[in-house]
Design a protein around this motif. Sequence first.
Motif, mmCIF file in Angstrom:
data_model
loop_
_atom_site.group_PDB
_atom_site.id
_atom_site.type_symbol
_atom_site.label_atom_id
_atom_site.label_comp_id
_atom_site.label_asym_id
_atom_site.label_seq_id
_atom_site.Cartn_x
_atom_site.Cartn_y
_atom_site.Cartn_z
ATOM 1 N N VAL A 38 0.854 -1.194 0.000
ATOM 2 C CA VAL A 38 0.000 0.000 0.000
ATOM 3 C C VAL A 38 0.883 1.235 0.000
ATOM 4 O O VAL A 38 1.811 1.349 0.793
ATOM 5 C CB VAL A 38 -0.930 0.012 1.235
ATOM 6 N N THR B 265 -0.883 1.249 -8.933
ATOM 7 C CA THR B 265 -1.145 1.464 -7.527
ATOM 8 C C THR B 265 -1.784 2.827 -7.334
ATOM 9 O O THR B 265 -1.672 3.696 -8.194
ATOM 10 C CB THR B 265 0.156 1.390 -6.712
ATOM 11 N N PRO C 172 -4.717 -3.572 -11.830
ATOM 12 C CA PRO C 172 -3.546 -2.757 -11.453
ATOM 13 C C PRO C 172 -2.291 -3.081 -12.253
ATOM 14 O O PRO C 172 -1.440 -2.210 -12.429
ATOM 15 C CB PRO C 172 -3.354 -3.082 -9.965
ATOM 16 N N THR D 168 -9.205 -4.816 -6.696
ATOM 17 C CA THR D 168 -8.434 -4.563 -5.481
ATOM 18 C C THR D 168 -6.972 -4.419 -5.866
ATOM 19 O O THR D 168 -6.558 -4.812 -6.956
ATOM 20 C CB THR D 168 -8.598 -5.700 -4.469
ATOM 21 N N GLN D 169 -6.200 -3.878 -4.974
ATOM 22 C CA GLN D 169 -4.809 -3.613 -5.308
ATOM 23 C C GLN D 169 -3.991 -4.898 -5.459
ATOM 24 O O GLN D 169 -2.928 -4.891 -6.068
ATOM 25 C CB GLN D 169 -4.184 -2.710 -4.251
ATOM 26 N N SER E 104 -8.052 -0.572 -5.768
ATOM 27 C CA SER E 104 -7.368 0.189 -6.802
ATOM 28 C C SER E 104 -8.301 1.318 -7.253
ATOM 29 O O SER E 104 -9.399 1.490 -6.720
ATOM 30 C CB SER E 104 -7.004 -0.729 -7.967
ATOM 31 N N GLY F 83 -6.867 5.041 -4.899
ATOM 32 C CA GLY F 83 -7.847 4.089 -4.397
ATOM 33 C C GLY F 83 -8.138 4.379 -2.936
ATOM 34 O O GLY F 83 -7.791 5.427 -2.401
#
Length: 419
Positions: free
Chosen positions: A180, A221, A300, A350-351, A388, A402
């Motif tokens: 993150v 990211t 991502p 999602t990341q 993301s 995000g």
Amino acid sequence: MRPFWQTGFGKLVIGGCGAQLGLLLSLAGLMFVLLFCAVCVTTNVIIMGLAGQPVETGSPNASAPASEPPADVHSLLAEVDLLLAQIEALQLQEPVAPPPILPAGGKPIVRATQNEVTLYSGPGIDYAPAGRLALGESAEIVGRNVNSTWWLVALPNGSFAWAFNALVTAININETIPVVTTPSELVQPASFGIVAAVTPPPVQPALPPTPTPTPTLPPGTPTPAAEVSRQYVEDTSAFQRVKASLLTPPGSASFSPDGSRFAMTERIRIYTVGLAGAHTDIWLEDNDKMGPMDGLVWSPDGQYLAFVVGFKQKYCRPCRAVGLLNLAEKSITYLTPPDPSLDTDMPRWTQDGRLLVNAHPGEPADGVAYVYNIYGESQKAEGIYVLSASHEGQKWFPWRPGRIWQAGVSERADSYNSD
């Protein structure tokens, strides 16, 4: 000469009073022995009586202490005093946290190994304090920094903060924990929860403010929240050129993670358009059964493109589905809904490369959020996800940041799709 006892005087003594004299001498000896014994007994009684009586001092009420105990009694008393002192010292110490029970296959968590572990609003002590963990307290891990020296944790009040790895024990760590970065959405103010007391520094001469360091981000990211120059997809010359050639205005467009191209649809075809040479690829066209809708979002890593299609049958069920375009293999798969009668839409990555979708019976507000992997396997969304950029956020390059989303907190299951 005759012996004494043969003489007249000897015969008188021996025969007349000799017996009486012998008796007297015997009685005298016996009395002497008895007198001697009586004296000894009396002396012992007097000595013992004196030993049992208190010794008088200057005060009439004071009494002498008892006789001195033996040396081994002194040793035992000293050991007892030492044990009592150790017990009292242990009772005054702070409680020691019990050893953590490591749940097999559970969620990744951190547990404080020191008292009052300070949490920060970013991965570093230069950020503002954002809370504390008492000794033995734990929090769920939802992210990490690049080298895993800081953990992003979710607090019970719904806020997020960073914990330093050296001050906590990390449990159930695995490779799925996403890296993150630090957009403003993840840098929480130090005004929630129990905030660590901070001693104000001494007054220093006014200095120009030091800018917050902006980390270098890999493609895909969330971008930092600092004011950076961003380009809107519809302002590019490539978008304007393709738009001019279409009969229907585009309804959805989004930049790729590296900004080299964008995806768009006018609900007839799905295109990817390169910015440099304005190269255009067509990936899907509508037919008599279905056609593309909207919601184009890049993964991502830029390898997949998620989108929504609508089915044209009169009594369709489902009427919407989420498609997944593998750009490298040039293949499209459609995600199987958790129930054949449910629509699926509103994809968001999602990341860590998973895809959230909303499964509903026709009304999105009545839906349930599910999370899919790239192989089409799904489960009901639970816990906390690092998202993301959304479709709206991908209309800009660099992408807008995000955010963190927790399933089950909002009244609507599709709340993950908002910014």
